[in-house]
Design a protein around this motif. Structure first.
Motif, PDB file in Angstrom:
ATOM      1  N   ALA A  35     -15.054  36.732  -0.488  1.00  0.00           N
ATOM      2  CA  ALA A  35     -14.316  36.444  -1.720  1.00  0.00           C
ATOM      3  C   ALA A  35     -14.965  35.275  -2.455  1.00  0.00           C
ATOM      4  CB  ALA A  35     -12.854  36.145  -1.411  1.00  0.00           C
ATOM      5  N   LEU A  36     -15.357  34.243  -1.717  1.00  0.00           N
ATOM      6  CA  LEU A  36     -16.036  33.113  -2.343  1.00  0.00           C
ATOM      7  C   LEU A  36     -17.392  33.537  -2.883  1.00  0.00           C
ATOM      8  CD1 LEU A  36     -16.324  30.160  -3.104  1.00  0.00           C
ATOM      9  CD2 LEU A  36     -16.986  29.656  -0.733  1.00  0.00           C
ATOM     10  N   ALA A  37     -18.112  34.370  -2.152  1.00  0.00           N
ATOM     11  CA  ALA A  37     -19.408  34.860  -2.635  1.00  0.00           C
ATOM     12  C   ALA A  37     -19.242  35.616  -3.945  1.00  0.00           C
ATOM     13  CB  ALA A  37     -20.046  35.758  -1.574  1.00  0.00           C
ATOM     14  N   SER A  38     -18.237  36.474  -4.015  1.00  0.00           N
ATOM     15  CA  SER A  38     -17.968  37.233  -5.238  1.00  0.00           C
ATOM     16  C   SER A  38     -17.597  36.301  -6.386  1.00  0.00           C
ATOM     17  CB  SER A  38     -16.835  38.235  -4.992  1.00  0.00           C
ATOM     18  OG  SER A  38     -16.489  38.909  -6.174  1.00  0.00           O
ATOM     19  N   ALA A  39     -16.804  35.276  -6.085  1.00  0.00           N
ATOM     20  CA  ALA A  39     -16.396  34.321  -7.112  1.00  0.00           C
ATOM     21  C   ALA A  39     -17.591  33.554  -7.664  1.00  0.00           C
ATOM     22  CB  ALA A  39     -15.367  33.354  -6.538  1.00  0.00           C
ATOM     23  N   LEU A  40     -18.497  33.118  -6.786  1.00  0.00           N
ATOM     24  CA  LEU A  40     -19.670  32.370  -7.235  1.00  0.00           C
ATOM     25  C   LEU A  40     -20.532  33.200  -8.177  1.00  0.00           C
ATOM     26  CD1 LEU A  40     -20.779  30.593  -3.925  1.00  0.00           C
ATOM     27  CD2 LEU A  40     -19.640  29.554  -5.890  1.00  0.00           C
ATOM     28  N   ARG A  41     -20.719  34.467  -7.831  1.00  0.00           N
ATOM     29  CA  ARG A  41     -21.526  35.343  -8.686  1.00  0.00           C
ATOM     30  C   ARG A  41     -20.866  35.507 -10.059  1.00  0.00           C
ATOM     31  NH1 ARG A  41     -22.082  39.065  -5.363  1.00  0.00           N
ATOM     32  NH2 ARG A  41     -24.238  38.709  -4.701  1.00  0.00           N
ATOM     33  N   LYS A  42     -19.567  35.694 -10.065  1.00  0.00           N
ATOM     34  CA  LYS A  42     -18.844  35.904 -11.322  1.00  0.00           C
ATOM     35  C   LYS A  42     -18.799  34.626 -12.159  1.00  0.00           C
ATOM     36  CE  LYS A  42     -15.342  38.683 -11.059  1.00  0.00           C
ATOM     37  NZ  LYS A  42     -13.983  39.255 -10.837  1.00  0.00           N
ATOM     38  N   ILE A  43     -18.571  33.485 -11.516  1.00  0.00           N
ATOM     39  CA  ILE A  43     -18.504  32.216 -12.250  1.00  0.00           C
ATOM     40  C   ILE A  43     -19.840  31.912 -12.914  1.00  0.00           C
ATOM     41  CG2 ILE A  43     -18.197  29.716 -12.046  1.00  0.00           C
ATOM     42  CD1 ILE A  43     -16.350  30.327  -9.625  1.00  0.00           C
ATOM     43  N   GLU A  44     -20.936  32.073 -12.170  1.00  0.00           N
ATOM     44  CA  GLU A  44     -22.241  31.769 -12.750  1.00  0.00           C
ATOM     45  C   GLU A  44     -22.530  32.678 -13.943  1.00  0.00           C
ATOM     46  OE1 GLU A  44     -26.477  30.471 -11.183  1.00  0.00           O
ATOM     47  OE2 GLU A  44     -25.967  32.487 -10.514  1.00  0.00           O
ATOM     48  N   TYR A  45     -22.177  33.945 -13.838  1.00  0.00           N
ATOM     49  CA  TYR A  45     -22.440  34.894 -14.924  1.00  0.00           C
ATOM     50  C   TYR A  45     -21.713  34.471 -16.197  1.00  0.00           C
ATOM     51  CZ  TYR A  45     -22.346  39.191 -17.653  1.00  0.00           C
ATOM     52  OH  TYR A  45     -22.447  40.104 -18.676  1.00  0.00           O
ATOM     53  N   TYR A  46     -20.434  34.155 -16.076  1.00  0.00           N
ATOM     54  CA  TYR A  46     -19.652  33.807 -17.265  1.00  0.00           C
ATOM     55  C   TYR A  46     -19.942  32.397 -17.756  1.00  0.00           C
ATOM     56  CZ  TYR A  46     -16.885  38.070 -16.888  1.00  0.00           C
ATOM     57  OH  TYR A  46     -16.491  39.382 -16.853  1.00  0.00           O
ATOM     58  N   ALA A  47     -20.211  31.468 -16.837  1.00  0.00           N
ATOM     59  CA  ALA A  47     -20.438  30.077 -17.232  1.00  0.00           C
ATOM     60  C   ALA A  47     -21.682  29.921 -18.097  1.00  0.00           C
ATOM     61  CB  ALA A  47     -20.545  29.186 -15.998  1.00  0.00           C
ATOM     62  N   GLN A  48     -22.671  30.801 -17.905  1.00  0.00           N
ATOM     63  CA  GLN A  48     -23.908  30.693 -18.677  1.00  0.00           C
ATOM     64  C   GLN A  48     -23.684  30.882 -20.171  1.00  0.00           C
ATOM     65  OE1 GLN A  48     -26.510  33.568 -16.838  1.00  0.00           O
ATOM     66  NE2 GLN A  48     -27.092  32.185 -15.175  1.00  0.00           N
ATOM     67  N   GLY A  49     -22.652  31.636 -20.538  1.00  0.00           N
ATOM     68  CA  GLY A  49     -22.412  31.902 -21.954  1.00  0.00           C
ATOM     69  C   GLY A  49     -21.251  31.145 -22.556  1.00  0.00           C
ATOM     70  N   LEU A  50     -20.598  30.290 -21.766  1.00  0.00           N
ATOM     71  CA  LEU A  50     -19.434  29.549 -22.251  1.00  0.00           C
ATOM     72  C   LEU A  50     -19.659  28.055 -22.029  1.00  0.00           C
ATOM     73  CD1 LEU A  50     -16.598  31.830 -20.794  1.00  0.00           C
ATOM     74  CD2 LEU A  50     -17.208  31.585 -23.209  1.00  0.00           C
ATOM     75  N   PRO A  51     -19.779  27.275 -23.088  1.00  0.00           N
ATOM     76  CA  PRO A  51     -20.033  25.836 -22.915  1.00  0.00           C
ATOM     77  C   PRO A  51     -18.809  25.103 -22.384  1.00  0.00           C
ATOM     78  CG  PRO A  51     -19.639  26.344 -25.222  1.00  0.00           C
ATOM     79  CD  PRO A  51     -19.685  27.662 -24.504  1.00  0.00           C
ATOM     80  N   LEU A  52     -19.072  23.989 -21.725  1.00  0.00           N
ATOM     81  CA  LEU A  52     -18.020  23.069 -21.281  1.00  0.00           C
ATOM     82  C   LEU A  52     -18.342  21.731 -21.948  1.00  0.00           C
ATOM     83  CD1 LEU A  52     -15.499  22.700 -19.582  1.00  0.00           C
ATOM     84  CD2 LEU A  52     -16.946  22.161 -17.619  1.00  0.00           C
ATOM     85  N   PRO A  53     -17.763  21.475 -23.124  1.00  0.00           N
ATOM     86  CA  PRO A  53     -18.180  20.325 -23.944  1.00  0.00           C
ATOM     87  C   PRO A  53     -18.115  18.981 -23.227  1.00  0.00           C
ATOM     88  CG  PRO A  53     -16.778  21.801 -25.219  1.00  0.00           C
ATOM     89  CD  PRO A  53     -16.738  22.297 -23.809  1.00  0.00           C
ATOM     90  N   THR A  54     -17.100  18.762 -22.400  1.00  0.00           N
ATOM     91  CA  THR A  54     -16.993  17.474 -21.714  1.00  0.00           C
ATOM     92  C   THR A  54     -18.148  17.271 -20.747  1.00  0.00           C
ATOM     93  OG1 THR A  54     -14.581  17.556 -21.884  1.00  0.00           O
ATOM     94  CG2 THR A  54     -15.506  16.009 -20.302  1.00  0.00           C
ATOM     95  N   ALA A  55     -18.543  18.325 -20.045  1.00  0.00           N
ATOM     96  CA  ALA A  55     -19.678  18.222 -19.125  1.00  0.00           C
ATOM     97  C   ALA A  55     -20.974  17.968 -19.892  1.00  0.00           C
ATOM     98  CB  ALA A  55     -19.795  19.487 -18.284  1.00  0.00           C
ATOM     99  N   GLU A  56     -21.132  18.592 -21.066  1.00  0.00           N
ATOM    100  CA  GLU A  56     -22.329  18.358 -21.865  1.00  0.00           C
ATOM    101  C   GLU A  56     -22.376  16.913 -22.350  1.00  0.00           C
ATOM    102  OE1 GLU A  56     -24.730  20.459 -22.190  1.00  0.00           O
ATOM    103  OE2 GLU A  56     -23.778  22.266 -21.410  1.00  0.00           O
ATOM    104  N   ALA A  57     -21.213  16.354 -22.689  1.00  0.00           N
ATOM    105  CA  ALA A  57     -21.160  14.966 -23.151  1.00  0.00           C
ATOM    106  C   ALA A  57     -21.299  13.974 -22.004  1.00  0.00           C
ATOM    107  CB  ALA A  57     -19.852  14.718 -23.897  1.00  0.00           C
ATOM    108  N   HIS A  58     -20.910  14.392 -20.795  1.00  0.00           N
ATOM    109  CA  HIS A  58     -20.972  13.522 -19.618  1.00  0.00           C
ATOM    110  C   HIS A  58     -21.655  14.287 -18.483  1.00  0.00           C
ATOM    111  CE1 HIS A  58     -18.199  10.644 -21.498  1.00  0.00           C
ATOM    112  NE2 HIS A  58     -17.539  11.690 -21.925  1.00  0.00           N
ATOM    113  N   PRO A  59     -22.969  14.503 -18.582  1.00  0.00           N
ATOM    114  CA  PRO A  59     -23.664  15.341 -17.588  1.00  0.00           C
ATOM    115  C   PRO A  59     -23.627  14.776 -16.181  1.00  0.00           C
ATOM    116  CG  PRO A  59     -25.235  14.245 -19.047  1.00  0.00           C
ATOM    117  CD  PRO A  59     -23.879  14.040 -19.648  1.00  0.00           C
TER     118      PRO A  59
END
Length: 285
Positions: free
Chosen positions: A219-243
């Motif tokens: 389940a964690l393996a499946s979650a990691l694959r899915k999170i990475e796929y979606y995270a690549q196209g969706l910015p997280l502005p706070t993380a970009e401002a505070h890397p």
């Protein structure tokens, strides 16, 4: 002192030393002493308050059994399986799927997840993710990540000050401007290297611990694959401002990841993490 405690002490000592280097560039021996005192004081402050600072930075909203019953009960069930006190539970209103844990010890821990991850993952995948975060709490990794994020941010600010305003030696003479520029470039890099080296090792251990807590490594393996796929196209502005906070997340939240190869990666390659989780599943069944 356990291994994670030793890592924490080494991290804090190394970052305080960086403060001393910057202080020397700004004001000679006097500046170094002042910077060391400032770094030591900030370490103590970060020890007690870095979790609150990070949660506030991400505008995280605390939830309970009434406001988020399914998510809260999931965390409660996993905390019981892990033998941990119930952490505070937070939601971050961002589309990017991601999550992190924070707090100086298991008795003062908090877990946070974005609304994106709550919406995109299936229940058992989310359960695997939160088990991973609770493994960080159980391993006492959360203190390392939150303190290092706070201190690295302060070093970057102080290094920028050194570059733009220069400094003076102990006799009041202007310091070498090239030395100031060099420190401004190298100090944040050194702080990042300290963070990254510790962060990558912690993620593998938290994956293993999360698989143990949840009893469902796939389940964690499946979650990691899915999170990475979606995270690549969706910015997280706070993380970009505070890397400096990126290494706290379960998957690197920064757009483009590292441009300098594995040296500056905040996380191991996701495929490596998935392979290890698949191996754990094979060993279990």
């Amino acid at each position: 002192m356990n291994l994670n405690g030793l890592k924490t002490a080494m991290l804090m000592a190394a970052i305080v030393a960086l403060f001393g280097v910057i202080g020397a560039a700004l004001g000679g021996r006097g500046g170094m002493l002042l910077a060391l005192l400032f770094g030591g004081g900030l370490n103590v402050f970060a020890w007690w308050n870095s979790d609150k600072m990070v949660l506030r930075m991400y505008n995280a909203q605390e939830v309970d059994a009434a406001s988020a019953p399914e998510f809260y009960s999931l965390v409660a069930e996993l905390a019981g399986r892990a033998g941990l006190p119930m952490p505070r539970v937070f939601v971050i209103h961002e589309e990017q799927p991601n999550a992190f844990a924070t707090g100086r010890d298991p008795e003062h821990a908090a877990v946070a997840a974005t609304t994106g991850i709550l919406r995109m993952l299936e229940y058992r995948e989310l359960r695997g993710v939160m088990a991973h975060e609770l493994a960080h709490v159980r391993h006492r990794d959360t203190l390392i990540s939150t303190v290092s994020a706070t201190m690295a941010g302060a070093i970057s600010a102080l290094a920028n000050f050194a570059m733009f305003f220069g400094g003076r030696d102990e006799y009041g003479r202007p310091s070498n401007p090239f030395a100031g520029i060099l420190v401004a470039i190298l100090a944040p890099v050194a702080a990042s290297l300290i963070q990254m080296a510790i962060s990558r090792a912690r993620e593998f251990e938290a994956d293993r611990g999360g698989a143990e807590i949840s009893g469902d490594p796939l389940a964690l393996a499946s979650a990691l694959r899915k999170i990475e796929y979606y995270a690549q196209g969706l910015p997280l502005p706070t993380a970009e401002a505070h890397p400096e906070t990126a290494q706290m997340m379960i998957i690197n939240p920064l757009a483009g990841g590292s441009s300098l190869g594995d040296l500056f990666r905040t996380h191991p390659h996701t495929e490596q993490r998935i392979e290890r989780l698949n191996e754990i599943a094979r060993q279990r069944f």
